[in-house]
Design a protein around this motif. Structure first.
Motif, PDB file in Angstrom:
ATOM      1  N   VAL A  49       0.334   5.007  -3.354  1.00  0.00           N
ATOM      2  CA  VAL A  49      -0.838   4.500  -2.638  1.00  0.00           C
ATOM      3  C   VAL A  49      -2.096   4.730  -3.463  1.00  0.00           C
ATOM      4  N   HIS A  53      -4.909   2.163  -4.543  1.00  0.00           N
ATOM      5  CA  HIS A  53      -6.289   2.477  -4.156  1.00  0.00           C
ATOM      6  C   HIS A  53      -7.226   2.373  -5.352  1.00  0.00           C
ATOM      7  N   PRO A 103      -4.411  -1.102  -0.544  1.00  0.00           N
ATOM      8  CA  PRO A 103      -2.979  -0.947  -0.248  1.00  0.00           C
ATOM      9  C   PRO A 103      -2.520  -1.811   0.922  1.00  0.00           C
ATOM     10  N   ALA A 180      -0.839   2.599   3.915  1.00  0.00           N
ATOM     11  CA  ALA A 180      -2.269   2.309   3.964  1.00  0.00           C
ATOM     12  C   ALA A 180      -2.958   2.994   5.136  1.00  0.00           C
ATOM     13  N   ALA A 223      -6.119  -1.742   7.974  1.00  0.00           N
ATOM     14  CA  ALA A 223      -4.756  -1.268   7.735  1.00  0.00           C
ATOM     15  C   ALA A 223      -3.834  -1.608   8.899  1.00  0.00           C
TER      16      ALA A 223
END
Length: 242
Positions: A49, A53, A103, A180, A223
């Motif tokens: 992740v 990011h 993400p 995420a 997200a």
């Protein structure tokens, strides 16, 4: 490599593959959720992740005309993206906001490709993105992390059976969608305990005057929406899919 071989490779990469059985989709979803929810596993898998990011920060910096100096990935799953340009203004705001939403957007994009049965294309696009990121990495741990990730995708895409490729692609997509969400919750937990003064949300608050909590809310809503839509695209249609 002659034109016929190139054409065959192109067809292999861009062509559609058979949809995997429903049990495989559900199994990879469960495995991805475990990789995010279980703290000991998350301490390792969170690196993936972080790659997304920091890559999001870097891409946003380039798209807004900033100079991208480099990206660093650390063994504690943190990261740092350095760019130069105007210290305020839209470019800086977009760059700072991109990290936490990337993400989720990548997971949604992956789900869209899988819904169109473009499994191999997804794997090769991921390799291309990792190669583009690799040239911007400025520390040994980050370089190794990106190389290993790229190697895994290449080996699966080149040598894996259709079932292995499908399982790997669905696992990665589910992981980005689930993964995420947790960093945003962790971010707000840190802020609530007075530890997030230099977080993306607090930098955005200083840049825009909009409270940091509002930015955290935006990250979380993004997200969750991507997770809901992505899950709808990934989940099998019914009993016949099993």
């Amino acid at each position: 490599m002659d034109a016929q071989s190139i054409g065959a490779l192109w067809d292999r990469v861009t062509g559609a593959q058979p949809a995997p059985p429903g049990w495989l989709v559900l199994a990879t979803g469960a495995a991805a959720l475990l990789a995010v929810a279980a703290r000991p596993i998350w301490r390792v898998t969170r690196n993936a992740v972080t790659i997304a990011h920091e890559g999001g920060h870097g891409l946003a910096a380039l798209l807004t005309g900033r100079t991208l100096a480099g990206i660093r990935l650390h063994s504690d799953t943190s990261g740092l993206t350095l760019s130069y340009g105007q210290p305020t203004g839209p470019g800086m705001v977009v760059t700072a906001a991109a990290g936490y939403i990337t993400p989720a957007l990548l997971g949604l994009g992956c789900a869209g490709l899988l819904a169109a049965d473009r499994i191999t294309l997804l794997l090769w696009l991921t390799i291309a993105l990792l190669l583009a990121l690799l040239v911007r990495i400025r520390n040994a741990f980050g370089f190794l992390s990106v190389v290993l990730a790229g190697a895994a995708f290449f080996l699966v895409s080149w040598y894996g059976t259709p079932e292995v490729q499908a399982g790997f692609a669905y696992l990665g997509s589910w992981f980005l969608l689930f993964g995420a969400v947790r960093p945003v919750l962790e971010l707000q937990h840190q802020r609530r305990h007075g530890q997030g003064g230099d977080s993306d949300a607090d930098q955005l608050a200083r840049l825009t005057g909009v409270p940091g909590l509002a930015w955290v809310t935006l990250f979380l809503v993004t997200a969750l929406v991507c997770l809901a839509v992505g899950a709808h695209w990934l989940l099998p249609d019914g009993p016949a899919s099993f």
